[in-house]
Write a protein that holds these residues in place. Sequence first.
Motif, PDB file in Angstrom:
ATOM      1  N   ALA A 183       0.841  -1.213   0.000  1.00 46.66           N
ATOM      2  CA  ALA A 183       0.000   0.000   0.000  1.00 46.66           C
ATOM      3  C   ALA A 183       0.868   1.251   0.000  1.00 46.66           C
ATOM      4  O   ALA A 183       0.581   2.239  -0.702  1.00 46.66           O
ATOM      5  CB  ALA A 183      -0.931  -0.027   1.212  1.00 46.66           C
ATOM      6  N   GLU A 184       1.940   1.220   0.786  1.00 41.22           N
ATOM      7  CA  GLU A 184       2.860   2.372   0.834  1.00 41.22           C
ATOM      8  C   GLU A 184       3.524   2.604  -0.530  1.00 41.22           C
ATOM      9  O   GLU A 184       3.652   3.746  -0.984  1.00 41.22           O
ATOM     10  CB  GLU A 184       3.914   2.115   1.906  1.00 41.22           C
ATOM     11  N   LEU A 185       3.937   1.517  -1.216  1.00 46.23           N
ATOM     12  CA  LEU A 185       4.525   1.636  -2.545  1.00 46.23           C
ATOM     13  C   LEU A 185       3.523   2.210  -3.558  1.00 46.23           C
ATOM     14  O   LEU A 185       3.870   3.048  -4.395  1.00 46.23           O
ATOM     15  CB  LEU A 185       5.028   0.279  -3.036  1.00 46.23           C
ATOM     16  N   TYR A 186       2.266   1.763  -3.467  1.00 48.57           N
ATOM     17  CA  TYR A 186       1.232   2.269  -4.371  1.00 48.57           C
ATOM     18  C   TYR A 186       1.046   3.775  -4.192  1.00 48.57           C
ATOM     19  O   TYR A 186       1.027   4.530  -5.166  1.00 48.57           O
ATOM     20  CB  TYR A 186      -0.085   1.529  -4.114  1.00 48.57           C
ATOM     21  N   VAL A 187       0.960   4.213  -2.934  1.00 48.31           N
ATOM     22  CA  VAL A 187       0.793   5.645  -2.654  1.00 48.31           C
ATOM     23  C   VAL A 187       2.024   6.421  -3.136  1.00 48.31           C
ATOM     24  O   VAL A 187       1.907   7.516  -3.706  1.00 48.31           O
ATOM     25  CB  VAL A 187       0.535   5.877  -1.152  1.00 48.31           C
ATOM     26  N   LEU A 188       3.214   5.867  -2.935  1.00 48.26           N
ATOM     27  CA  LEU A 188       4.455   6.520  -3.352  1.00 48.26           C
ATOM     28  C   LEU A 188       4.509   6.688  -4.877  1.00 48.26           C
ATOM     29  O   LEU A 188       4.853   7.757  -5.387  1.00 48.26           O
ATOM     30  CB  LEU A 188       5.654   5.693  -2.869  1.00 48.26           C
ATOM     31  N   VAL A 189       4.150   5.630  -5.605  1.00 43.09           N
ATOM     32  CA  VAL A 189       4.161   5.692  -7.074  1.00 43.09           C
ATOM     33  C   VAL A 189       3.152   6.715  -7.574  1.00 43.09           C
ATOM     34  O   VAL A 189       3.447   7.511  -8.463  1.00 43.09           O
ATOM     35  CB  VAL A 189       3.886   4.294  -7.675  1.00 43.09           C
ATOM     36  N   ARG A 190       1.937   6.719  -6.994  1.00 41.43           N
ATOM     37  CA  ARG A 190       0.921   7.693  -7.421  1.00 41.43           C
ATOM     38  C   ARG A 190       1.380   9.124  -7.128  1.00 41.43           C
ATOM     39  O   ARG A 190       1.146  10.027  -7.932  1.00 41.43           O
ATOM     40  CB  ARG A 190      -0.410   7.419  -6.700  1.00 41.43           C
ATOM     41  N   THR A 191       2.061   9.322  -6.020  1.00 41.65           N
ATOM     42  CA  THR A 191       2.552  10.667  -5.680  1.00 41.65           C
ATOM     43  C   THR A 191       3.627  11.113  -6.673  1.00 41.65           C
ATOM     44  O   THR A 191       3.618  12.256  -7.134  1.00 41.65           O
ATOM     45  CB  THR A 191       3.133  10.671  -4.258  1.00 41.65           C
ATOM     46  N   MET A 192       4.551  10.202  -7.013  1.00 43.14           N
ATOM     47  CA  MET A 192       5.607  10.548  -7.954  1.00 43.14           C
ATOM     48  C   MET A 192       5.041  10.824  -9.346  1.00 43.14           C
ATOM     49  O   MET A 192       5.491  11.736 -10.047  1.00 43.14           O
ATOM     50  CB  MET A 192       6.642   9.428  -8.019  1.00 43.14           C
ATOM     51  N   GLU A 193       4.016  10.072  -9.760  1.00 43.81           N
ATOM     52  CA  GLU A 193       3.373  10.335 -11.045  1.00 43.81           C
ATOM     53  C   GLU A 193       2.758  11.732 -11.062  1.00 43.81           C
ATOM     54  O   GLU A 193       2.820  12.450 -12.044  1.00 43.81           O
ATOM     55  CB  GLU A 193       2.306   9.290 -11.354  1.00 43.81           C
ATOM     56  N   GLY A 194       2.129  12.116  -9.943  1.00 46.54           N
ATOM     57  CA  GLY A 194       1.542  13.443  -9.845  1.00 46.54           C
ATOM     58  C   GLY A 194       2.586  14.539  -9.940  1.00 46.54           C
ATOM     59  O   GLY A 194       2.381  15.581 -10.551  1.00 46.54           O
ATOM     60  N   GLU A 195       3.755  14.317  -9.333  1.00 44.78           N
ATOM     61  CA  GLU A 195       4.845  15.315  -9.381  1.00 44.78           C
ATOM     62  C   GLU A 195       5.414  15.453 -10.793  1.00 44.78           C
ATOM     63  O   GLU A 195       5.801  16.546 -11.215  1.00 44.78           O
ATOM     64  CB  GLU A 195       5.961  14.929  -8.410  1.00 44.78           C
ATOM     65  N   LEU A 196       5.452  14.350 -11.529  1.00 46.47           N
ATOM     66  CA  LEU A 196       5.983  14.392 -12.881  1.00 46.47           C
ATOM     67  C   LEU A 196       4.966  14.918 -13.892  1.00 46.47           C
ATOM     68  O   LEU A 196       5.289  15.112 -15.053  1.00 46.47           O
ATOM     69  CB  LEU A 196       6.434  12.988 -13.321  1.00 46.47           C
ATOM     70  N   GLY A 197       3.720  15.110 -13.436  1.00 49.69           N
ATOM     71  CA  GLY A 197       2.694  15.661 -14.308  1.00 49.69           C
ATOM     72  C   GLY A 197       2.034  14.631 -15.184  1.00 49.69           C
ATOM     73  O   GLY A 197       1.341  14.961 -16.145  1.00 49.69           O
ATOM     74  N   GLU A 198       2.199  13.351 -14.882  1.00 50.22           N
ATOM     75  CA  GLU A 198       1.539  12.310 -15.649  1.00 50.22           C
ATOM     76  C   GLU A 198       0.162  12.063 -15.066  1.00 50.22           C
ATOM     77  O   GLU A 198      -0.069  12.263 -13.875  1.00 50.22           O
ATOM     78  CB  GLU A 198       2.364  11.025 -15.621  1.00 50.22           C
ATOM     79  N   PRO A 199      -0.819  11.617 -15.866  1.00 50.31           N
ATOM     80  CA  PRO A 199      -2.177  11.377 -15.352  1.00 50.31           C
ATOM     81  C   PRO A 199      -2.223  10.172 -14.436  1.00 50.31           C
ATOM     82  O   PRO A 199      -1.455   9.279 -14.517  1.00 50.31           O
ATOM     83  CB  PRO A 199      -2.996  11.144 -16.616  1.00 50.31           C
TER      84      PRO A 199
END
Length: 199
Positions: A183-199
Amino acid sequence: MASSFVIGTKFRERLNDLLGQSNLAVPPELREELRNIVEKEEPSTLTFRTARTIHKCLQENGHPVFLHDLLEDSILFLPQVEMPPRNPELVARLEKIKAKLANEEYNRITRNVNAQEINRHGTLADFGREVRSAKAVVVTVFNFLVTVAATFACSYMGSQYLFTETAARVIAAVIAASVVGLAELYVLVRTMEGELGEP
Protein backbone atom coordinates in the motif's frame (compact mmCIF):
# COMPACT_ATOMS: atom_id res chain seq x y z
CA MET A 1 20.54 42.12 -77.90
CA ALA A 2 22.75 41.35 -80.89
CA SER A 3 22.51 43.80 -83.80
CA SER A 4 25.77 43.18 -85.66
CA PHE A 5 28.55 40.68 -86.51
CA VAL A 6 32.21 40.80 -85.58
CA ILE A 7 33.75 40.02 -88.95
CA GLY A 8 36.60 37.58 -89.42
CA THR A 9 39.61 37.37 -91.73
CA LYS A 10 37.84 35.32 -94.44
CA PHE A 11 35.08 37.91 -94.66
CA ARG A 12 37.66 40.68 -95.18
CA GLU A 13 39.46 38.70 -97.91
CA ARG A 14 36.29 37.74 -99.80
CA LEU A 15 34.85 41.24 -99.48
CA ASN A 16 38.09 42.71 -100.88
CA ASP A 17 37.82 40.28 -103.81
CA LEU A 18 34.18 41.25 -104.40
CA LEU A 19 34.90 44.97 -104.18
CA GLY A 20 37.80 44.52 -106.61
CA GLN A 21 35.55 43.03 -109.28
CA SER A 22 34.46 45.60 -111.82
CA ASN A 23 31.39 43.70 -113.03
CA LEU A 24 29.73 43.81 -109.56
CA ALA A 25 27.24 46.69 -109.40
CA VAL A 26 27.49 47.91 -105.80
CA PRO A 27 25.85 51.20 -104.82
CA PRO A 28 28.46 53.84 -103.96
CA GLU A 29 27.20 54.31 -100.38
CA LEU A 30 27.41 50.53 -99.71
CA ARG A 31 30.83 50.36 -101.38
CA GLU A 32 32.11 53.20 -99.17
CA GLU A 33 30.64 51.61 -96.03
CA LEU A 34 32.18 48.22 -96.84
CA ARG A 35 35.54 49.80 -97.62
CA ASN A 36 35.47 51.52 -94.19
CA ILE A 37 34.61 48.21 -92.50
CA VAL A 38 37.40 46.32 -94.28
CA GLU A 39 40.05 48.98 -93.67
CA LYS A 40 39.10 49.40 -90.03
CA GLU A 41 41.35 47.67 -87.48
CA GLU A 42 40.09 44.50 -85.86
CA PRO A 43 37.63 43.91 -84.38
CA SER A 44 35.27 45.62 -86.80
CA THR A 45 31.54 45.07 -86.88
CA LEU A 46 29.00 44.64 -89.65
CA THR A 47 25.40 45.58 -88.86
CA PHE A 48 22.53 43.28 -89.76
CA ARG A 49 21.12 46.03 -92.03
CA THR A 50 24.38 46.17 -94.00
CA ALA A 51 24.53 42.34 -94.18
CA ARG A 52 20.98 42.28 -95.65
CA THR A 53 22.00 44.97 -98.17
CA ILE A 54 25.06 42.90 -99.22
CA HIS A 55 22.86 39.81 -99.57
CA LYS A 56 20.36 41.72 -101.73
CA CYS A 57 23.17 43.13 -103.85
CA LEU A 58 24.69 39.65 -104.40
CA GLN A 59 21.27 38.23 -105.42
CA GLU A 60 20.63 41.06 -107.89
CA ASN A 61 24.03 40.52 -109.51
CA GLY A 62 23.63 36.73 -109.61
CA HIS A 63 26.88 36.27 -107.74
CA PRO A 64 27.72 32.65 -106.72
CA VAL A 65 28.98 33.66 -103.22
CA PHE A 66 26.29 33.44 -100.58
CA LEU A 67 26.11 35.57 -97.45
CA HIS A 68 26.55 32.64 -95.09
CA ASP A 69 29.79 31.78 -96.92
CA LEU A 70 31.05 35.31 -96.35
CA LEU A 71 30.12 35.27 -92.66
CA GLU A 72 31.56 31.79 -92.06
CA ASP A 73 34.22 32.89 -89.53
CA SER A 74 32.27 35.86 -88.16
CA ILE A 75 30.56 35.83 -84.78
CA LEU A 76 27.63 37.70 -83.31
CA PHE A 77 28.56 40.90 -81.54
CA LEU A 78 26.88 40.93 -78.15
CA PRO A 79 27.26 44.35 -76.54
CA GLN A 80 28.06 44.29 -72.87
CA VAL A 81 25.07 45.23 -70.76
CA GLU A 82 25.83 48.11 -68.47
CA MET A 83 24.13 47.72 -65.14
CA PRO A 84 22.66 50.92 -63.74
CA PRO A 85 24.21 52.04 -60.46
CA ARG A 86 22.40 50.76 -57.39
CA ASN A 87 20.46 53.15 -55.23
CA PRO A 88 22.46 53.70 -51.99
CA GLU A 89 19.26 53.97 -49.93
CA LEU A 90 18.06 50.64 -51.28
CA VAL A 91 21.45 49.03 -50.54
CA ALA A 92 21.35 50.37 -46.97
CA ARG A 93 17.82 49.03 -46.45
CA LEU A 94 18.79 45.62 -47.84
CA GLU A 95 21.80 45.47 -45.50
CA LYS A 96 19.55 46.31 -42.52
CA ILE A 97 17.06 43.62 -43.53
CA LYS A 98 19.87 41.04 -43.95
CA ALA A 99 21.30 41.90 -40.54
CA LYS A 100 17.84 41.68 -38.93
CA LEU A 101 17.14 38.29 -40.54
CA ALA A 102 20.55 36.96 -39.49
CA ASN A 103 19.95 38.16 -35.92
CA GLU A 104 16.50 36.51 -35.83
CA GLU A 105 17.99 33.26 -37.16
CA TYR A 106 20.73 33.36 -34.53
CA ASN A 107 18.19 34.00 -31.75
CA ARG A 108 16.03 31.13 -33.03
CA ILE A 109 18.99 28.74 -33.05
CA THR A 110 20.29 29.75 -29.60
CA ARG A 111 16.88 30.13 -27.96
CA ASN A 112 17.19 26.97 -25.82
CA VAL A 113 20.88 27.37 -24.92
CA ASN A 114 21.49 28.21 -21.26
CA ALA A 115 24.92 29.63 -20.43
CA GLN A 116 24.78 28.17 -16.91
CA GLU A 117 24.25 24.66 -18.29
CA ILE A 118 27.43 24.97 -20.32
CA ASN A 119 29.48 25.08 -17.10
CA ARG A 120 30.74 21.55 -16.41
CA HIS A 121 30.51 21.81 -12.66
CA GLY A 122 27.05 23.39 -12.62
CA THR A 123 25.83 26.25 -10.47
CA LEU A 124 25.08 26.42 -6.77
CA ALA A 125 21.34 26.31 -7.57
CA ASP A 126 21.83 23.01 -9.42
CA PHE A 127 23.74 21.58 -6.47
CA GLY A 128 20.98 22.67 -4.04
CA ARG A 129 18.31 21.13 -6.28
CA GLU A 130 20.21 17.83 -6.37
CA VAL A 131 20.65 17.84 -2.56
CA ARG A 132 16.92 18.47 -2.05
CA SER A 133 16.07 15.68 -4.47
CA ALA A 134 18.45 13.24 -2.73
CA LYS A 135 17.10 14.30 0.66
CA ALA A 136 13.52 13.65 -0.46
CA VAL A 137 14.49 10.16 -1.72
CA VAL A 138 16.30 9.31 1.54
CA VAL A 139 13.35 10.51 3.65
CA THR A 140 10.90 8.51 1.51
CA VAL A 141 12.96 5.30 1.78
CA PHE A 142 13.45 5.81 5.53
CA ASN A 143 9.71 6.43 5.98
CA PHE A 144 8.92 3.25 4.00
CA LEU A 145 11.31 1.14 6.10
CA VAL A 146 10.03 2.55 9.41
CA THR A 147 6.41 1.97 8.37
CA VAL A 148 7.05 -1.64 7.35
CA ALA A 149 9.14 -2.35 10.48
CA ALA A 150 6.51 -0.75 12.76
CA THR A 151 3.74 -2.76 11.07
CA PHE A 152 5.74 -5.94 11.50
CA ALA A 153 6.40 -5.16 15.20
CA CYS A 154 2.77 -4.25 15.93
CA SER A 155 1.45 -7.31 14.10
CA TYR A 156 3.91 -9.59 15.87
CA MET A 157 3.05 -8.17 19.27
CA GLY A 158 -0.70 -8.05 18.61
CA SER A 159 -0.88 -11.59 17.22
CA GLN A 160 0.19 -13.09 20.57
CA TYR A 161 -3.43 -12.86 21.62
CA LEU A 162 -4.48 -14.95 18.59
CA PHE A 163 -1.61 -17.39 18.15
CA THR A 164 0.45 -19.13 20.76
CA GLU A 165 3.12 -20.43 18.38
CA THR A 166 5.93 -18.13 17.27
CA ALA A 167 5.88 -19.31 13.62
CA ALA A 168 2.22 -18.36 13.23
CA ARG A 169 2.89 -14.96 14.81
CA VAL A 170 5.84 -14.32 12.42
CA ILE A 171 3.78 -15.34 9.39
CA ALA A 172 0.92 -13.04 10.45
CA ALA A 173 3.39 -10.16 11.01
CA VAL A 174 5.05 -10.74 7.59
CA ILE A 175 1.64 -10.76 5.85
CA ALA A 176 0.59 -7.53 7.58
CA ALA A 177 3.94 -5.85 6.83
CA SER A 178 3.72 -6.95 3.17
CA VAL A 179 0.19 -5.54 2.79
CA VAL A 180 1.20 -2.21 4.36
CA GLY A 181 4.45 -2.13 2.28
CA LEU A 182 2.53 -2.69 -0.95
CA ALA A 183 0.00 0.00 0.00
CA GLU A 184 2.86 2.37 0.83
CA LEU A 185 4.53 1.64 -2.55
CA TYR A 186 1.23 2.27 -4.37
CA VAL A 187 0.79 5.64 -2.65
CA LEU A 188 4.46 6.52 -3.35
CA VAL A 189 4.16 5.69 -7.07
CA ARG A 190 0.92 7.69 -7.42
CA THR A 191 2.55 10.67 -5.68
CA MET A 192 5.61 10.55 -7.95
CA GLU A 193 3.37 10.34 -11.05
CA GLY A 194 1.54 13.44 -9.85
CA GLU A 195 4.85 15.32 -9.38
CA LEU A 196 5.98 14.39 -12.88
CA GLY A 197 2.69 15.66 -14.31
CA GLU A 198 1.54 12.31 -15.65
CA PRO A 199 -2.18 11.38 -15.35
